[in-house]
Scaffold this motif. Structure first.
Motif, PDB file in Angstrom:
ATOM      1  N   UNK A   1      -2.402  -6.005  -6.546  1.00 57.90           N
ATOM      2  CA  UNK A   1      -1.169  -6.770  -7.381  1.00 57.90           C
ATOM      3  C   UNK A   1       0.215  -6.289  -6.743  1.00 57.90           C
ATOM      4  N   UNK A   2      -0.003  -4.918  -6.202  1.00 57.04           N
ATOM      5  CA  UNK A   2       1.582  -4.611  -5.479  1.00 57.04           C
ATOM      6  C   UNK A   2       1.728  -5.347  -4.212  1.00 57.04           C
TER       7      UNK A   2
ATOM      8  N   UNK B   1       4.847  -7.883  -3.587  1.00 53.31           N
ATOM      9  CA  UNK B   1       5.850  -7.418  -2.584  1.00 53.31           C
ATOM     10  C   UNK B   1       5.809  -8.712  -1.523  1.00 53.31           C
ATOM     11  N   UNK B   2       4.824  -9.419  -1.413  1.00 54.95           N
ATOM     12  CA  UNK B   2       4.621 -10.764  -0.462  1.00 54.95           C
ATOM     13  C   UNK B   2       5.491 -11.802  -1.353  1.00 54.95           C
TER      14      UNK B   2
ATOM     15  N   UNK C   1       8.375  -1.977  -8.291  1.00 51.96           N
ATOM     16  CA  UNK C   1       8.325  -0.734  -9.160  1.00 51.96           C
ATOM     17  C   UNK C   1       8.455  -1.166 -10.799  1.00 51.96           C
ATOM     18  N   UNK C   2       9.423  -2.031 -10.966  1.00 51.93           N
ATOM     19  CA  UNK C   2       9.763  -2.071 -12.337  1.00 51.93           C
ATOM     20  C   UNK C   2       8.482  -2.930 -12.963  1.00 51.93           C
TER      21      UNK C   2
ATOM     22  N   UNK D   1       0.731  -1.083  -0.034  1.00 46.55           N
ATOM     23  CA  UNK D   1      -0.091   0.047  -0.027  1.00 46.55           C
ATOM     24  C   UNK D   1       1.068   1.205   0.149  1.00 46.55           C
ATOM     25  N   UNK D   2       2.094   1.292   0.788  1.00 49.53           N
ATOM     26  CA  UNK D   2       2.655   2.251   0.855  1.00 49.53           C
ATOM     27  C   UNK D   2       3.549   2.777  -0.734  1.00 49.53           C
ATOM     28  N   UNK D   3       3.752   1.592  -1.503  1.00 48.66           N
ATOM     29  CA  UNK D   3       4.168   1.938  -2.817  1.00 48.66           C
ATOM     30  C   UNK D   3       3.063   1.979  -3.808  1.00 48.66           C
TER      31      UNK D   3
END
Length: 325
Positions: free
Chosen positions: A270-271, A275-276, A248-249, A109-111
Motif C-alpha cells: 500500500x505504501x 508513493x508511486x 505517512x498521514x 519500503x524505506x517508510x
C-alpha cells in the motif's frame, strides 16, 4: 501546449525539446515524456533505430513517408535513454524514466521498515546506492569522476543518511507514531544535500561547459557549476517531499483500521502504491522547476573567461549550460 519554434525550412529542430522550455508547463510536459516509465520497455534495437532515424533526419536522409510524429516519437525515446551531451546510452537504472518505479519501491519500503537499526541500515544503503547511480548517470557531460571520488560520495552520503535516520529514531521513540514516519524523509533530504555535491565535486572544482545560443562550446565556468549543482539538490529534495510526506498521514490512519490489523503485511505494498502515485506527478514537475538549459548573463562569468572570450570577439548577452538532473 505550444511547440518550440522550428528551423527556417519548417523541419523539426532536434536540438531543442518539443515544448517551450521558457515556461514551467512547457518543461513539465517535456519531463512527463522523459520520465515516463514505459520508456524502459523499449528494446535496445528500438533505441538504436530511433537514434539512427534522428541522425538521418539531421542530414535530410530520413526514409520516404517519415512524418513529424515519427520524428517526435523517435526523439522522445532517444532522449529517455541517451545522455543529452555525450550521446552515450545511459545505464537503465540511472535513466530518468526509471525514477518512478525504482523510487516508489525503495521509498515505500524505506517508510514501511524504518523502526529497527538493521532495517534502517539496509534501506538507506539501497536508497543511496540508487541515488549514486542516478547522480553519476545524469552528471554534466564533461564531468569525469574518478573511482575514488565516486566511492567517497557514496560512503559519505550513505553514512550521513544512516546516522540521521538512526539518530532521529532514537529521539522520537517516545513521540507519536506519526512523527517517526517522517524520519526517512529527513534522512533522505539530508543525504541528497551531501550526495549530489560530492558526486559532482569535479564540476564544482573545475567548472562545467558553457555554450552560445547555437550550442557552440565557449569554455568552462565554475560559476555555472555553482548554480547547476544547488538547483539539482533543491529540485531533488522537493521531488521527494510529496511521496514521503503525504503517505505517512494516510498510513497512520490506515494502521488504526481493522483491515490493517487483520492483514499487516499489506502495509508495504500500500505504501509503495501511495508513493508511486505521488512520484508519477512529482518527478516530472520537480524536474521542471529549473530549466534544463540554464541561461547565465555574460557579465556573471568569471572575469578571466570573459576576457578570453572578448579577445576572440565572442561576446554575448547570455551563455547557456546544462545543469544536469
Amino acid at each position: 501546449m505550444a511547440e518550440a519554434p522550428r528551423l527556417p525550412d519548417g523541419r523539426i529542430d532536434l536540438d531543442h525539446p518539443r515544448y517551450d522550455q521558457t515556461t514551467f508547463w512547457g518543461r513539465a510536459k517535456h519531463f512527463f515524456t522523459v520520465t515516463d516509465p514505459r520508456n524502459l520497455l523499449h528494446s535496445e534495437a528500438e533505441l538504436d533505430r530511433c537514434k539512427n532515424l534522428l541522425q538521418k533526419y539531421r542530414v535530410k536522409l530520413e526514409p520516404p513517408g517519415t512524418t513529424d510524429e515519427d520524428i517526435w516519437y523517435a526523439k522522445k525515446i532517444y532522449e529517455s535513454a541517451f545522455h543529452p551531451e555525450t550521446g552515450e546510452k545511459m545505464f537503465i537504472v540511472g535513466r530518468m524514466s526509471a525514477q518512478v518505479p525504482c523510487n516508489m519501491t525503495i521509498v515505500g519500503c524505506m517508510m514501511t521498515f524504518y523502526k529497527t537499526t538493521p532495517q534502517v541500515l539496509f534501506w538507506q544503503w539501497i536508497n543511496q546506492s540508487f541515488n549514486a547511480i542516478v547522480n553519476y548517470t545524469n552528471r554534466s557531460g564533461d564531468s569525469h569522476i574518478t573511482n575514488q571520488q565516486l566511492t567517497q560520495a557514496y560512503v559519505v552520503a550513505t553514512t550521513s543518511a544512516v546516522a540521521v535516520a538512526v539518530g532521529l529514531n532514537s529521539l522520537v521513540k517516545k513521540a507519536p507514531p506519526l512523527v517517526g514516519r517522517f524520519v526517512p524523509f529527513v534522512a533522505v533530504a539530508s543525504a541528497n544535500c551531501v550526495n549530489i555535491p560530492l558526486m559532482r565535486q569535479r564540476e564544482l572544482k573545475n567548472g562545467i561547459p558553457v555554450y552560445d545560443k547555437e550550442g557552440n562550446k565557449l569554455g568552462i565556468s565554475k560559476y555555472a557549476a555553482k548554480i547547476a549543482v544547488p538547483s539539482v539538490v533543491l529540485s531533488r529534495v522537493i521531488m521527494t517531499t510529496p511521496g514521503m510526506v503525504i503517505p505517512p498521514f494516510i498510513m497512520n490512519r490506515l494502521d488504526a483500521t481493522q483491515f490493517m490489523k487483520r492483514l499487516p503485511w499489506t502495509a508495504s505494498p500500500i505504501q509503495v502504491f501511495l508513493v508511486g502515485c505521488c512520484l508519477v506527478f512529482a518527478t516530472p514537475m520537480c524536474c521542471a522547476i529549473f530549466p534544463q538549459r540554464f541561461s547565465l548573463a555574460f557579465n556573471h562569468l568569471e572575469p578571466e573567461l570573459q576576457e578570453e572570450l572578448k579577445r576572440k570577439d565572442q561576446v554575448y548577452d547570455y551563455v547557456y549550460f546544462n545543469k544536469g538532473l
